[in-house]
Motif scaffolding. Structure first.
Motif, PDB file in Angstrom:
ATOM      1  N   VAL A   1       0.848  -1.201   0.000  1.00 25.05           N
ATOM      2  CA  VAL A   1       0.000   0.000   0.000  1.00 25.05           C
ATOM      3  C   VAL A   1       0.881   1.248   0.000  1.00 25.05           C
ATOM      4  N   LEU A   2       0.599   2.121  -0.939  1.00 18.56           N
ATOM      5  CA  LEU A   2       1.304   3.402  -1.002  1.00 18.56           C
ATOM      6  C   LEU A   2       0.499   4.432  -0.223  1.00 18.56           C
ATOM      7  N   ARG A   3       1.204   5.149   0.666  1.00 22.36           N
ATOM      8  CA  ARG A   3       0.528   6.191   1.432  1.00 22.36           C
ATOM      9  C   ARG A   3       1.191   7.519   1.121  1.00 22.36           C
ATOM     10  N   LEU A   4       0.400   8.423   0.591  1.00 23.50           N
ATOM     11  CA  LEU A   4       0.913   9.742   0.236  1.00 23.50           C
ATOM     12  C   LEU A   4       0.246  10.774   1.118  1.00 23.50           C
ATOM     13  N   GLU A   5       1.068  11.615   1.719  1.00 23.79           N
ATOM     14  CA  GLU A   5       0.500  12.711   2.509  1.00 23.79           C
ATOM     15  C   GLU A   5       0.823  14.021   1.824  1.00 23.79           C
ATOM     16  N   LEU A   6      -0.211  14.735   1.507  1.00 18.35           N
ATOM     17  CA  LEU A   6      -0.062  15.986   0.768  1.00 18.35           C
ATOM     18  C   LEU A   6      -0.480  17.133   1.685  1.00 18.35           C
ATOM     19  N   PRO A   7       0.489  17.739   2.386  1.00 18.75           N
ATOM     20  CA  PRO A   7       0.125  18.787   3.347  1.00 18.75           C
ATOM     21  C   PRO A   7      -0.384  20.042   2.662  1.00 18.75           C
ATOM     22  N   ARG A   8      -1.304  20.671   3.335  1.00 24.53           N
ATOM     23  CA  ARG A   8      -1.883  21.891   2.796  1.00 24.53           C
ATOM     24  C   ARG A   8      -0.904  23.039   3.000  1.00 24.53           C
ATOM     25  N   SER A   9      -0.802  23.856   2.011  1.00 21.74           N
ATOM     26  CA  SER A   9       0.117  24.982   2.106  1.00 21.74           C
ATOM     27  C   SER A   9      -0.447  26.058   3.023  1.00 21.74           C
ATOM     28  N   PRO A  10       0.404  26.556   3.955  1.00 22.18           N
ATOM     29  CA  PRO A  10      -0.111  27.603   4.850  1.00 22.18           C
ATOM     30  C   PRO A  10      -0.408  28.903   4.108  1.00 22.18           C
ATOM     31  N   LYS A  11       0.264  29.041   2.971  1.00 19.45           N
ATOM     32  CA  LYS A  11       0.103  30.284   2.215  1.00 19.45           C
ATOM     33  C   LYS A  11      -1.200  30.337   1.436  1.00 19.45           C
ATOM     34  N   ALA A  12      -1.814  29.173   1.319  1.00 18.76           N
ATOM     35  CA  ALA A  12      -2.978  29.122   0.438  1.00 18.76           C
ATOM     36  C   ALA A  12      -4.058  30.087   0.914  1.00 18.76           C
ATOM     37  N   GLN A  13      -4.305  31.055   0.128  1.00 13.37           N
ATOM     38  CA  GLN A  13      -5.288  32.084   0.466  1.00 13.37           C
ATOM     39  C   GLN A  13      -6.417  31.991  -0.554  1.00 13.37           C
ATOM     40  N   PRO A  14      -7.591  32.211  -0.080  1.00 13.29           N
ATOM     41  CA  PRO A  14      -8.665  32.242  -1.075  1.00 13.29           C
ATOM     42  C   PRO A  14      -8.461  33.401  -2.038  1.00 13.29           C
ATOM     43  N   ARG A  15      -8.532  33.116  -3.288  1.00 17.70           N
ATOM     44  CA  ARG A  15      -8.326  34.178  -4.272  1.00 17.70           C
ATOM     45  C   ARG A  15      -9.666  34.734  -4.724  1.00 17.70           C
ATOM     46  N   LYS A  16      -9.691  36.022  -4.862  1.00 18.20           N
ATOM     47  CA  LYS A  16     -10.930  36.621  -5.343  1.00 18.20           C
ATOM     48  C   LYS A  16     -10.756  36.947  -6.811  1.00 18.20           C
ATOM     49  N   ILE A  17     -11.692  36.484  -7.568  1.00 15.79           N
ATOM     50  CA  ILE A  17     -11.628  36.741  -8.997  1.00 15.79           C
ATOM     51  C   ILE A  17     -12.759  37.691  -9.344  1.00 15.79           C
ATOM     52  N   SER A  18     -12.356  38.805  -9.897  1.00 14.09           N
ATOM     53  CA  SER A  18     -13.398  39.772 -10.228  1.00 14.09           C
ATOM     54  C   SER A  18     -13.996  39.445 -11.575  1.00 14.09           C
ATOM     55  N   VAL A  19     -15.263  39.560 -11.626  1.00 15.27           N
ATOM     56  CA  VAL A  19     -15.967  39.226 -12.865  1.00 15.27           C
ATOM     57  C   VAL A  19     -16.412  40.534 -13.515  1.00 15.27           C
ATOM     58  N   LYS A  20     -15.940  40.637 -14.732  1.00 14.08           N
ATOM     59  CA  LYS A  20     -16.313  41.854 -15.436  1.00 14.08           C
ATOM     60  C   LYS A  20     -17.577  41.631 -16.218  1.00 14.08           C
ATOM     61  N   SER A  21     -18.366  42.629 -16.289  1.00 15.47           N
ATOM     62  CA  SER A  21     -19.568  42.482 -17.123  1.00 15.47           C
ATOM     63  C   SER A  21     -19.177  42.731 -18.568  1.00 15.47           C
ATOM     64  N   ALA A  22     -19.870  42.111 -19.440  1.00 15.12           N
ATOM     65  CA  ALA A  22     -19.501  42.182 -20.855  1.00 15.12           C
ATOM     66  C   ALA A  22     -19.722  43.575 -21.429  1.00 15.12           C
TER      67      ALA A  22
END
Lengths: 147, 133
Positions: free
Chosen positions: B112-133
């Motif tokens: 069995v392979l066990r992979l641990e993928l730690p979450r990055s502390p830097k991960a910040q929610p990114r805000k994406i601005s939506v432009k109207s057409a």
């Protein structure tokens, strides 16, 4: 003429009808299994030579201590329990495809084996059981004399 | 979180790619994926593979798990019955951005392979601005 499963004009093979019925029954019960999982677990492979037989089966995630193997005459029994999957309040599951729980399987061997000469190894999740035919049961070659 | 990249039409098997003379089939290993507060954990069943033959690669966001099986057929024996097939393993996932790729841990034990993928502390929610057409 009415067609029945047990056709009287069937080359006189009584056992063909029985086999057909058996396979029909097997097909009937096939649907009761859950998809993707066979009713017999674990699947096993067999290899044979003149006086010995090797069985292999894949049991990933178990250790030697989790597997119980017993052999009596021609019956081999394999029992085991998978470790509990990790749990806790902070755990979110995304996928759970690996097997868990307990299994018990009995397999009939093609000949009697010597219970004192069984070599079972467990390596990388694969169990290999090497079994020998008892000395007294081995087929003997009989020399044929000319008259 | 890890997202599976390839979807196989056949559930359990994928055609072996590459190496034409390797006649063994490639299997999709069964996986467990769960997340706790620190990391995403992937467990993959690869019975018959030695620890040295497990290959985990991460290229950009693509995580590939491979295992090369050493054929276990005993010498001088003929096969009597086969309920399972033996072959190499391959499975591909895409990882999300918030994994600290430098701190990924991999261990292989009892097939069995066990992979641990730690979450990055830097991960910040990114805000994406939506432009109207």
């Amino acid at each position: 003429m009415l067609q029945t499963v047990f056709s009287p004009r069937n080359n006189g093979d009584l056992f063909a009808d029985m086999r057909r019925m058996q396979s029909a029954m097997n097909q009937l019960f096939e649907g009761t299994r859950t998809a993707g999982q066979s009713a017999t677990f674990p699947p096993v492979n067999f290899w044979a030579s003149q006086d010995s037989i090797v069985m292999t089966t894949e049991l990933p995630g178990l250790t030697e201590q989790d597997i119980e193997l017993t052999v009596k005459d021609t019956m081999l029994q394999l029992r085991g329990t998978y470790p509990e999957p990790e749990n806790g309040d902070d755990i979110t599951w995304h996928r759970h495809e690996r097997v868990d729980g307990t299994f018990l399987r009995t397999v009939e061997l093609p000949f009697r084996v010597n219970p004192d000469h069984i070599d079972a190894r467990f390596e990388n999740g694969v169990l290999t059981v090497d079994m020998q035919r008892p000395e007294g049961d081995k087929p003997k070659r009989i020399a044929i004399k000319s008259a | 979180m890890a997202q599976e990249l390839t979807t196989q039409a056949a559930r359990d098997m994928a055609a072996a790619n590459g190496d034409a003379n390797r006649r063994a089939m490639a299997f999709t290993p069964a996986v467990d994926i769960f997340e706790n507060d620190k990391a995403t954990v992937i467990l993959a069943d690869m019975p018959g593979v030695a620890a040295d033959d497990v290959d985990v690669t991460l290229e950009r966001q693509v995580l590939t798990l491979r295992g090369k099986v050493t054929p276990d057929a005993p010498q001088g024996y003929r096969q009597l019955s086969a309920e399972y097939q033996v072959g190499d393993y391959i499975r591909v996932f895409t990882l999300s951005d918030d994994i600290d790729q430098a701190k990924i841990k991999a261990a292989f034990k009892n097939g069995v392979l066990r992979l641990e993928l730690p979450r990055s502390p830097k991960a910040q929610p990114r805000k994406i601005s939506v432009k109207s057409a």
